[in-house]
Write an enzyme that holds these catalytic residues in place. Sequence first.
Site, PDB file in Angstrom:
ATOM      1  N   ASP A  43       0.876  -1.175   0.000  1.00  0.00           N
ATOM      2  CA  ASP A  43       0.000   0.000   0.000  1.00  0.00           C
ATOM      3  C   ASP A  43       0.913   1.224   0.000  1.00  0.00           C
ATOM      4  O   ASP A  43       1.466   1.630   1.016  1.00  0.00           O
ATOM      5  CB  ASP A  43      -0.910  -0.011   1.239  1.00  0.00           C
ATOM      6  CG  ASP A  43      -1.905   1.134   1.240  1.00  0.00           C
ATOM      7  OD1 ASP A  43      -1.563   2.214   0.723  1.00  0.00           O
ATOM      8  OD2 ASP A  43      -3.014   0.949   1.763  1.00  0.00           O
ATOM      9  N   GLU A 136       0.904   1.774  13.219  1.00  0.00           N
ATOM     10  CA  GLU A 136      -0.099   1.790  12.147  1.00  0.00           C
ATOM     11  C   GLU A 136      -1.241   0.928  12.666  1.00  0.00           C
ATOM     12  O   GLU A 136      -1.188  -0.288  12.618  1.00  0.00           O
ATOM     13  CB  GLU A 136       0.508   1.247  10.856  1.00  0.00           C
ATOM     14  CG  GLU A 136      -0.302   1.619   9.636  1.00  0.00           C
ATOM     15  CD  GLU A 136      -1.501   0.720   9.433  1.00  0.00           C
ATOM     16  OE1 GLU A 136      -2.553   0.949  10.101  1.00  0.00           O
ATOM     17  OE2 GLU A 136      -1.402  -0.200   8.621  1.00  0.00           O
ATOM     18  N   GLU A 145     -11.860  -3.220  13.907  1.00  0.00           N
ATOM     19  CA  GLU A 145     -10.701  -4.067  14.251  1.00  0.00           C
ATOM     20  C   GLU A 145      -9.496  -3.222  14.629  1.00  0.00           C
ATOM     21  O   GLU A 145      -8.346  -3.663  14.554  1.00  0.00           O
ATOM     22  CB  GLU A 145     -10.337  -5.006  13.097  1.00  0.00           C
ATOM     23  CG  GLU A 145     -11.302  -6.155  12.979  1.00  0.00           C
ATOM     24  CD  GLU A 145     -10.665  -7.414  12.417  1.00  0.00           C
ATOM     25  OE1 GLU A 145      -9.732  -7.312  11.625  1.00  0.00           O
ATOM     26  OE2 GLU A 145     -11.137  -8.503  12.790  1.00  0.00           O
ATOM     27  N   HIS A 285      -5.504   0.247   0.769  1.00  0.00           N
ATOM     28  CA  HIS A 285      -6.163  -1.025   1.056  1.00  0.00           C
ATOM     29  C   HIS A 285      -7.364  -0.840   1.990  1.00  0.00           C
ATOM     30  O   HIS A 285      -8.145  -1.762   2.164  1.00  0.00           O
ATOM     31  CB  HIS A 285      -5.169  -2.054   1.625  1.00  0.00           C
ATOM     32  CG  HIS A 285      -4.799  -1.813   3.051  1.00  0.00           C
ATOM     33  ND1 HIS A 285      -3.976  -0.785   3.452  1.00  0.00           N
ATOM     34  CD2 HIS A 285      -5.161  -2.452   4.183  1.00  0.00           C
ATOM     35  CE1 HIS A 285      -3.842  -0.812   4.762  1.00  0.00           C
ATOM     36  NE2 HIS A 285      -4.556  -1.820   5.235  1.00  0.00           N
TER      37      HIS A 285
END
Length: 347
Positions: A43, A136, A145, A285
């Site tokens: 990504d 991240e 999540e 993504h």
Amino acid sequence: MDSNTVSSQPALKADPMEGMAHSEAHYFNSYNHHGIHEEMLKDEVRTRSYRDAIYQNGHLFKDKVVLDVGCGTAILSMFAVKAGAKHVIGVDMSTIIDKAKEIVEVNGLSSKITLLQGKMEEVELPFPKVDIIISEWMGYFLLYESMLDTVLYARDKYLVPDGLIFPDKATIFLAGIEDGEYKEEKIGFWDNVWGFDYTPLKQTALTEPLVDTVDIKAVVTDPCGVLTLDLYKVQPADLAFTLPYSLTVRRNDFVHAVIAWFDIEFSACHKPIKFSTGPHTKYTHWKQTVFYLRDVLTCESGERITGILSNKPNDKNRRDLDIAISYKLESEDPGRQGSGSAEYKMC
Ligand code: SAH
């Protein structure tokens, strides 16, 4: 040897997942495989933004102790060493950390990076405090999540006063889209399945947001920033919120769905670095999250769609989200006024 025989199992290695809730173990296991890390590393927008934010700020990293929360393959840890950090600690629960150790070794960085397998909330760090946290942590719709709770835990326990967090700002945006064709394919489909009425599944389909790329041409309204999280201040309780939004319609068109995306900012940087996961910019993504409305709104340029977005981590599993969106077309034409609300589950 048959891999199913007991003797092929390492007899004494303790299972770090033992005693963990099934949903929790499932979450960490999903990061064991290299495929998910491949997707993140490839990504470009994501990884380049982190790299630039770290490399372009060597003056901030020089001689500092850095904590990489959820280090995965250790990419951010290695960026931090290259930027001049004195030492980096990377923590990850998932078994990818074994590969991260090998990667750090083959890149000659083992003396600068300590990698620990375990839950951030449970491991013991070799330093009592850190100067900078890099992580991240973002999920779909920013918070699905998401491991933001974990970053906040690390902040409160380990970050020195005036320490830095990379990134430190996240904003959720909404917009309205025309999406008749795909809504018919995904939702209308259940009206008639091989001649049978399948509408009970239509209800289920409506409650599930879709993560997909949205063509900018489908966007009918201006974007509206709904929530900005300041990572220095945000508390876990702030992740349950109820906030108003207002979308200005830009052209005469139908609105079938509200979409959400987020922007990320590294504001400690000399030249602040930002990236967006919106439909107006390069693919990431995270794509966008689509919430279909029950009705179709027939909108005219200049009108507004107003409503409330609420979000709450699920009581049983905080990584899942219970989301509700109410909406009202503010039109002077009584024939086109419309309002409603819907609940969604991301799990
Ligand atoms: N930093 C890496 C990986 C990001 S994905 C990169 O940028 O490529 C997030 C990682 O955080 C996953 O590998 C996951 O296993 C880990 N993680 C999430 N919650 C964690 C926790 N509570 N303790 C330790 N690791 C965690």
